[in-house]
Design a protein around this motif. Sequence first.
Motif, PDB file in Angstrom:
ATOM      1  N   TYR A   1      19.957  34.289  29.323  1.00 56.41           N
ATOM      2  CA  TYR A   1      19.861  32.953  28.736  1.00 56.41           C
ATOM      3  C   TYR A   1      18.498  32.381  29.055  1.00 56.41           C
ATOM      4  O   TYR A   1      17.907  32.680  30.081  1.00 56.41           O
ATOM      5  CB  TYR A   1      20.978  32.028  29.235  1.00 56.41           C
ATOM      6  CG  TYR A   1      21.067  31.884  30.735  1.00 56.41           C
ATOM      7  CD1 TYR A   1      20.353  30.901  31.402  1.00 56.41           C
ATOM      8  CD2 TYR A   1      21.873  32.724  31.483  1.00 56.41           C
ATOM      9  CE1 TYR A   1      20.430  30.763  32.769  1.00 56.41           C
ATOM     10  CE2 TYR A   1      21.960  32.589  32.857  1.00 56.41           C
ATOM     11  CZ  TYR A   1      21.247  31.608  33.495  1.00 56.41           C
ATOM     12  OH  TYR A   1      21.325  31.472  34.856  1.00 56.41           O
ATOM     13  N   CYS A   2      17.979  31.580  28.126  1.00 54.28           N
ATOM     14  CA  CYS A   2      16.649  31.003  28.275  1.00 54.28           C
ATOM     15  C   CYS A   2      16.701  29.486  28.422  1.00 54.28           C
ATOM     16  O   CYS A   2      15.718  28.881  28.844  1.00 54.28           O
ATOM     17  CB  CYS A   2      15.777  31.392  27.081  1.00 54.28           C
ATOM     18  SG  CYS A   2      15.544  33.189  26.952  1.00 54.28           S
ATOM     19  N   ARG A   3      17.811  28.886  28.039  1.00 55.26           N
ATOM     20  CA  ARG A   3      17.974  27.441  28.211  1.00 55.26           C
ATOM     21  C   ARG A   3      18.289  27.148  29.673  1.00 55.26           C
ATOM     22  O   ARG A   3      18.783  28.006  30.410  1.00 55.26           O
ATOM     23  CB  ARG A   3      19.127  26.937  27.345  1.00 55.26           C
ATOM     24  CG  ARG A   3      18.829  26.997  25.870  1.00 55.26           C
ATOM     25  CD  ARG A   3      20.001  26.614  25.004  1.00 55.26           C
ATOM     26  NE  ARG A   3      20.576  25.329  25.381  1.00 55.26           N
ATOM     27  CZ  ARG A   3      21.799  24.952  25.042  1.00 55.26           C
ATOM     28  NH1 ARG A   3      22.573  25.748  24.332  1.00 55.26           N
ATOM     29  NH2 ARG A   3      22.251  23.777  25.401  1.00 55.26           N
TER      30      ARG A   3
ATOM     31  N   TYR B   1      29.139  34.230  25.084  1.00 55.25           N
ATOM     32  CA  TYR B   1      28.771  32.824  24.867  1.00 55.25           C
ATOM     33  C   TYR B   1      27.317  32.589  25.277  1.00 55.25           C
ATOM     34  O   TYR B   1      26.552  31.943  24.550  1.00 55.25           O
ATOM     35  CB  TYR B   1      29.696  31.898  25.658  1.00 55.25           C
ATOM     36  CG  TYR B   1      29.277  30.459  25.593  1.00 55.25           C
ATOM     37  CD1 TYR B   1      29.710  29.632  24.571  1.00 55.25           C
ATOM     38  CD2 TYR B   1      28.428  29.911  26.548  1.00 55.25           C
ATOM     39  CE1 TYR B   1      29.322  28.304  24.490  1.00 55.25           C
ATOM     40  CE2 TYR B   1      28.025  28.584  26.483  1.00 55.25           C
ATOM     41  CZ  TYR B   1      28.475  27.792  25.460  1.00 55.25           C
ATOM     42  OH  TYR B   1      28.076  26.471  25.382  1.00 55.25           O
ATOM     43  N   LEU B   2      26.947  33.098  26.445  1.00 56.61           N
ATOM     44  CA  LEU B   2      25.573  32.895  26.929  1.00 56.61           C
ATOM     45  C   LEU B   2      24.559  33.574  26.012  1.00 56.61           C
ATOM     46  O   LEU B   2      23.490  33.028  25.760  1.00 56.61           O
ATOM     47  CB  LEU B   2      25.439  33.403  28.360  1.00 56.61           C
ATOM     48  CG  LEU B   2      26.263  32.646  29.406  1.00 56.61           C
ATOM     49  CD1 LEU B   2      26.163  33.335  30.763  1.00 56.61           C
ATOM     50  CD2 LEU B   2      25.855  31.196  29.496  1.00 56.61           C
ATOM     51  N   GLU B   3      24.903  34.761  25.518  1.00 57.48           N
ATOM     52  CA  GLU B   3      23.985  35.455  24.604  1.00 57.48           C
ATOM     53  C   GLU B   3      23.821  34.684  23.304  1.00 57.48           C
ATOM     54  O   GLU B   3      22.724  34.581  22.771  1.00 57.48           O
ATOM     55  CB  GLU B   3      24.507  36.857  24.306  1.00 57.48           C
ATOM     56  CG  GLU B   3      24.320  37.817  25.450  1.00 57.48           C
ATOM     57  CD  GLU B   3      24.823  39.213  25.116  1.00 57.48           C
ATOM     58  OE1 GLU B   3      25.731  39.358  24.264  1.00 57.48           O
ATOM     59  OE2 GLU B   3      24.311  40.162  25.714  1.00 57.48           O
TER      60      GLU B   3
ATOM     61  N   LEU C   1      23.277  24.534  29.381  1.00 60.36           N
ATOM     62  CA  LEU C   1      24.046  25.628  28.793  1.00 60.36           C
ATOM     63  C   LEU C   1      25.421  25.810  29.414  1.00 60.36           C
ATOM     64  O   LEU C   1      26.372  26.166  28.723  1.00 60.36           O
ATOM     65  CB  LEU C   1      23.247  26.928  28.929  1.00 60.36           C
ATOM     66  CG  LEU C   1      23.844  28.186  28.338  1.00 60.36           C
ATOM     67  CD1 LEU C   1      24.028  28.043  26.825  1.00 60.36           C
ATOM     68  CD2 LEU C   1      22.945  29.375  28.653  1.00 60.36           C
TER      69      LEU C   1
ATOM     70  N   ASP D   1      20.948  36.327  37.809  1.00 57.55           N
ATOM     71  CA  ASP D   1      19.720  35.930  37.122  1.00 57.55           C
ATOM     72  C   ASP D   1      18.634  35.544  38.120  1.00 57.55           C
ATOM     73  O   ASP D   1      17.466  35.853  37.932  1.00 57.55           O
ATOM     74  CB  ASP D   1      20.010  34.774  36.170  1.00 57.55           C
ATOM     75  CG  ASP D   1      18.807  34.406  35.332  1.00 57.55           C
ATOM     76  OD1 ASP D   1      18.313  35.284  34.602  1.00 57.55           O
ATOM     77  OD2 ASP D   1      18.356  33.246  35.420  1.00 57.55           O
TER      78      ASP D   1
ATOM     79  N   ASN E   1      24.377  31.397  22.735  1.00 62.93           N
ATOM     80  CA  ASN E   1      23.918  30.016  22.872  1.00 62.93           C
ATOM     81  C   ASN E   1      22.780  29.833  23.870  1.00 62.93           C
ATOM     82  O   ASN E   1      22.319  28.712  24.066  1.00 62.93           O
ATOM     83  CB  ASN E   1      25.091  29.124  23.289  1.00 62.93           C
ATOM     84  CG  ASN E   1      26.186  29.143  22.260  1.00 62.93           C
ATOM     85  OD1 ASN E   1      26.036  28.584  21.185  1.00 62.93           O
ATOM     86  ND2 ASN E   1      27.285  29.809  22.568  1.00 62.93           N
ATOM     87  N   GLY E   2      22.330  30.914  24.472  1.00 58.32           N
ATOM     88  CA  GLY E   2      21.354  30.818  25.540  1.00 58.32           C
ATOM     89  C   GLY E   2      19.916  30.612  25.123  1.00 58.32           C
ATOM     90  O   GLY E   2      19.048  30.406  25.963  1.00 58.32           O
TER      91      GLY E   2
ATOM     92  N   CYS F   1      17.817  32.775  23.817  1.00 56.65           N
ATOM     93  CA  CYS F   1      16.937  33.938  23.929  1.00 56.65           C
ATOM     94  C   CYS F   1      16.951  34.783  22.676  1.00 56.65           C
ATOM     95  O   CYS F   1      16.135  35.689  22.533  1.00 56.65           O
ATOM     96  CB  CYS F   1      17.360  34.819  25.100  1.00 56.65           C
ATOM     97  SG  CYS F   1      17.206  34.040  26.711  1.00 56.65           S
TER      98      CYS F   1
END
Length: 124
Positions: free
Chosen positions: A71-73, A107-109, A78, A61, A111-112, A114
């Motif tokens: 992810y955006c958080r 998981y990242l997709e 996160l 990233d 809960n992230g 975005c």
Amino acid sequence: MSLRHRLAPCLFTLLLVPVAAQALSLAQLKQICRQAGSDCAQLPMAQAYVGGALDLVAMLDEETEYLGPLYCRAPQDLFDVPAIIGHLLELDASWQEKNAMLGVIDYLERNGGCAQTQRRTKRY
């Protein structure tokens, strides 16, 4: 005898040993957790595995455009290793033979943060 002279035979021996690296499937990760007989989220091997996956994702990233926004958080909000391990253990049967790191990506997709701005096309 110097350290260099003691380590040289060990390093040479390691070069002669064939290395068979295989990806860890989700089924294999779950089997390791069952065999441990304790909370998988507290198992150092599971924590190290997920931590390594998160480190790779964070590096990609930061250093490349390979992933796009996964992810955006903020990572500190996160990257909750016990929550990620819990997510891996809850994935259904369709995930069992897939690489366990794909579950980390899932998981990242999910809960992230975005998902509202952009939905990625799953390649797995």
